[in-house]
Design a protein around this motif. Structure first.
Motif, short mmCIF file in Angstrom:
data_model
loop_
_atom_site.label_atom_id
_atom_site.label_comp_id
_atom_site.label_asym_id
_atom_site.label_seq_id
_atom_site.Cartn_x
_atom_site.Cartn_y
_atom_site.Cartn_z
N SER A 5 0.83 -1.20 0.00
CA SER A 5 0.00 0.00 0.00
C SER A 5 0.87 1.26 0.00
O SER A 5 0.55 2.23 -0.68
N SER A 6 1.96 1.23 0.75
CA SER A 6 2.86 2.38 0.78
C SER A 6 3.52 2.61 -0.57
O SER A 6 3.65 3.76 -1.01
N ILE A 7 3.91 1.55 -1.23
CA ILE A 7 4.52 1.67 -2.56
C ILE A 7 3.51 2.22 -3.56
O ILE A 7 3.83 3.12 -4.35
N VAL A 8 2.29 1.71 -3.52
CA VAL A 8 1.24 2.18 -4.43
C VAL A 8 0.94 3.65 -4.16
O VAL A 8 0.83 4.46 -5.10
N ALA A 9 0.82 4.04 -2.91
CA ALA A 9 0.56 5.43 -2.56
C ALA A 9 1.71 6.32 -3.04
O ALA A 9 1.47 7.42 -3.56
N ALA A 59 -4.03 8.51 -3.89
CA ALA A 59 -3.02 8.19 -2.87
C ALA A 59 -3.66 8.23 -1.48
O ALA A 59 -3.37 7.38 -0.63
N ALA A 60 -4.52 9.21 -1.26
CA ALA A 60 -5.22 9.30 0.03
C ALA A 60 -6.14 8.10 0.23
O ALA A 60 -6.22 7.55 1.34
N CYS A 61 -6.82 7.67 -0.84
CA CYS A 61 -7.68 6.48 -0.75
C CYS A 61 -6.85 5.25 -0.39
O CYS A 61 -7.28 4.40 0.40
N THR A 62 -5.66 5.16 -0.96
CA THR A 62 -4.76 4.05 -0.64
C THR A 62 -4.37 4.11 0.83
O THR A 62 -4.27 3.07 1.50
N GLY A 63 -4.16 5.32 1.34
CA GLY A 63 -3.86 5.48 2.76
C GLY A 63 -4.99 4.99 3.64
O GLY A 63 -4.76 4.36 4.68
N VAL A 64 -6.21 5.26 3.24
CA VAL A 64 -7.37 4.80 4.01
C VAL A 64 -7.42 3.27 4.01
O VAL A 64 -7.66 2.65 5.06
N ALA A 66 -4.93 1.30 3.69
CA ALA A 66 -3.79 0.83 4.48
C ALA A 66 -4.11 0.86 5.97
O ALA A 66 -3.57 0.06 6.75
N LEU A 67 -4.99 1.77 6.36
CA LEU A 67 -5.38 1.83 7.78
C LEU A 67 -6.06 0.55 8.25
O LEU A 67 -6.05 0.24 9.43
N SER A 68 -6.63 -0.21 7.30
CA SER A 68 -7.25 -1.48 7.69
C SER A 68 -6.21 -2.45 8.23
O SER A 68 -6.51 -3.26 9.11
#
Length: 104
Positions: A5-9, A59-64, A66-68
């Motif tokens: 997720s971090s790489i994708v973001a 990128a923000a959606c990916t961050g959300v 990742a919070l899971s």
């Protein structure tokens, strides 16, 4: 999963920076394969900037999502998926209807 997720973001942010500078129009699917007559209907710099904002939002959606993993709660994953859909549909609609992006 958090690393992916971090790489994708990070990739979304990198693309956002490139597009926000008004560059990278050749990376926009649909625009890069359009005929020269069809490309004349769009302001390439405005299209790139709108695409850049879309990349930052994704990128923000990916961050959300990742919070899971961080909080071990599936609600963040579903919220991120819904946000992906809303942001993508809204962004593409904006780019195809905005007078800033689309000329006559």
């Amino acid at each position: 999963m958090l690393i992916i997720s971090s790489i994708v973001a990070a990739l979304f942010v990198l693309l956002g920076v490139i597009f926000s500078c008004g560059k990278g129009g050749f990376l926009i699917a649909g625009y890069n394969t359009s005929s020269p007559e069809e490309k004349e209907k769009y302001d390439e710099k405005a299209l790139c900037q709108a695409t850049g904002r879309l990349m930052f939002a994704l990128a923000a959606c990916t961050g959300v999502t990742a919070l899971s993993d961080v909080f071990d709660h599936i609600a963040f994953l579903w919220a991120g998926i819904v946000l992906y859909a809303v942001v993508t549909i809204g962004g593409v609609t904006y780019m195809n209807t905005s007078k800033k992006v689309k000329r006559k």
